[in-house]
Design a protein around this motif. Structure first.
Motif, mmCIF file in Angstrom:
data_model
loop_
_atom_site.group_PDB
_atom_site.id
_atom_site.type_symbol
_atom_site.label_atom_id
_atom_site.label_comp_id
_atom_site.label_asym_id
_atom_site.label_seq_id
_atom_site.Cartn_x
_atom_site.Cartn_y
_atom_site.Cartn_z
ATOM 1 N N TRP A 51 0.822 -1.212 0.000
ATOM 2 C CA TRP A 51 0.000 0.000 0.000
ATOM 3 C C TRP A 51 0.854 1.259 0.000
ATOM 4 O O TRP A 51 0.522 2.239 -0.655
ATOM 5 C CB TRP A 51 -0.960 -0.008 1.175
ATOM 6 C CG TRP A 51 -1.995 1.057 1.100
ATOM 7 C CD1 TRP A 51 -2.185 2.098 1.960
ATOM 8 C CD2 TRP A 51 -2.999 1.200 0.094
ATOM 9 N NE1 TRP A 51 -3.234 2.878 1.551
ATOM 10 C CE2 TRP A 51 -3.754 2.345 0.399
ATOM 11 C CE3 TRP A 51 -3.335 0.480 -1.044
ATOM 12 C CZ2 TRP A 51 -4.821 2.775 -0.377
ATOM 13 C CZ3 TRP A 51 -4.395 0.908 -1.821
ATOM 14 C CH2 TRP A 51 -5.131 2.043 -1.484
ATOM 15 N N SER A 104 -7.376 0.366 0.494
ATOM 16 C CA SER A 104 -8.152 0.449 -0.743
ATOM 17 C C SER A 104 -8.555 1.888 -1.047
ATOM 18 O O SER A 104 -8.642 2.719 -0.142
ATOM 19 C CB SER A 104 -9.409 -0.416 -0.654
ATOM 20 O OG SER A 104 -10.350 0.150 0.222
ATOM 21 N N SER A 106 -11.219 3.918 -4.198
ATOM 22 C CA SER A 106 -12.075 3.831 -5.376
ATOM 23 C C SER A 106 -12.019 5.165 -6.106
ATOM 24 O O SER A 106 -11.775 6.205 -5.501
ATOM 25 C CB SER A 106 -13.518 3.526 -4.977
ATOM 26 O OG SER A 106 -13.595 2.291 -4.296
ATOM 27 N N THR A 122 -12.013 0.143 -8.159
ATOM 28 C CA THR A 122 -11.432 0.026 -6.817
ATOM 29 C C THR A 122 -10.130 -0.760 -6.906
ATOM 30 O O THR A 122 -10.050 -1.775 -7.606
ATOM 31 C CB THR A 122 -12.400 -0.683 -5.845
ATOM 32 O OG1 THR A 122 -13.592 0.088 -5.750
ATOM 33 C CG2 THR A 122 -11.785 -0.863 -4.466
ATOM 34 N N LYS A 124 -7.467 -2.602 -4.281
ATOM 35 C CA LYS A 124 -7.442 -3.075 -2.894
ATOM 36 C C LYS A 124 -6.283 -4.046 -2.711
ATOM 37 O O LYS A 124 -5.999 -4.853 -3.587
ATOM 38 C CB LYS A 124 -8.764 -3.763 -2.557
ATOM 39 C CG LYS A 124 -8.872 -4.221 -1.120
ATOM 40 C CD LYS A 124 -10.288 -4.682 -0.801
ATOM 41 C CE LYS A 124 -10.460 -5.153 0.610
ATOM 42 N NZ LYS A 124 -10.257 -4.169 1.632
ATOM 43 N N TRP A 137 -7.858 -5.327 -8.607
ATOM 44 C CA TRP A 137 -8.323 -4.122 -9.300
ATOM 45 C C TRP A 137 -9.636 -4.488 -9.967
ATOM 46 O O TRP A 137 -9.684 -5.395 -10.808
ATOM 47 C CB TRP A 137 -7.284 -3.722 -10.336
ATOM 48 C CG TRP A 137 -7.375 -2.331 -10.887
ATOM 49 C CD1 TRP A 137 -8.356 -1.408 -10.695
ATOM 50 C CD2 TRP A 137 -6.412 -1.720 -11.746
ATOM 51 N NE1 TRP A 137 -8.066 -0.258 -11.375
ATOM 52 C CE2 TRP A 137 -6.874 -0.422 -12.028
ATOM 53 C CE3 TRP A 137 -5.215 -2.138 -12.305
ATOM 54 C CZ2 TRP A 137 -6.170 0.447 -12.851
ATOM 55 C CZ3 TRP A 137 -4.524 -1.275 -13.112
ATOM 56 C CH2 TRP A 137 -4.990 0.025 -13.381
#
Length: 172
Positions: A51, A104, A106, A122, A124, A137
């Motif tokens: 992330w 995540s 969006s 989105t 994640k 995805w």
């Protein structure tokens, strides 16, 4: 007394239900042109490490091969403008949701050269096992009439090249 009072209730109810079903099916068929897309890839790293590499809204320029520049407007929610490396196309996207605790975000297209409307997506990151995460995805969109294959091919190519680039970036 009304002429309707002598009619049995069940046939009236059944006729109403039948009309509702026809209306629902008509609505469903007209909405059936929406398409969905989902791609996932295992990548090296914990969800938080993955992330940190892909989660910032403009980090996309670091892992999506066609993107040359990303300009974020600094507002909340943010909007980003992506310009392709060749400078021939631009995408304007707005972030519609973000959950850093669940890794995540969006977003939706505000404008795009792709033959689609109503595009939302989105990205994640989830844990698979120690040291391995899954990047997923997903997207939904309505392809332009007659351009269904072009839209599907373009978005599949973007998702696959993006996920492969994330995997390669994190393998180092």
């Amino acid at each position: 007394m009304s002429k309707y009072m002598n009619k049995p209730i069940m046939p009236i109810t059944m006729r109403f239900a039948a009309r509702c079903t026809v209306a629902f099916l008509t609505f469903s068929v007209s909405g059936a042109s929406a398409a969905t897309l989902s791609r996932s890839m295992d990548v090296k790293g914990s969800p938080s490490a993955v992330w940190s590499a892909i989660g910032p809204f403009c980090a996309i320029k670091e892992w999506l091969p066609p993107v040359g520049t990303c300009i974020e407007d600094g507002k909340s929610p943010p909007t980003r403008t992506l310009v392709t490396r060749d400078g021939k196309a631009a995408f304007v996207e707005t972030q519609t949701a973000r959950n850093d605790a669940e890794f995540s975000y969006s977003y939706a297209f505000l404008s795009s050269p792709l033959p689609v409307t109503n595009y939302t997506s989105t990205i994640k990151v989830t844990s698979k096992k120690e040291g391995v995460s899954i990047v997923t995805w997903t997207g939904t969109y309505t392809p332009d009439s007659g351009k269904e294959k072009d839209a599907s091919d373009a978005l599949n190519g973007v998702y696959e090249s993006g996920l492969a680039a994330i995997k390669a970036k994190l393998a180092k």
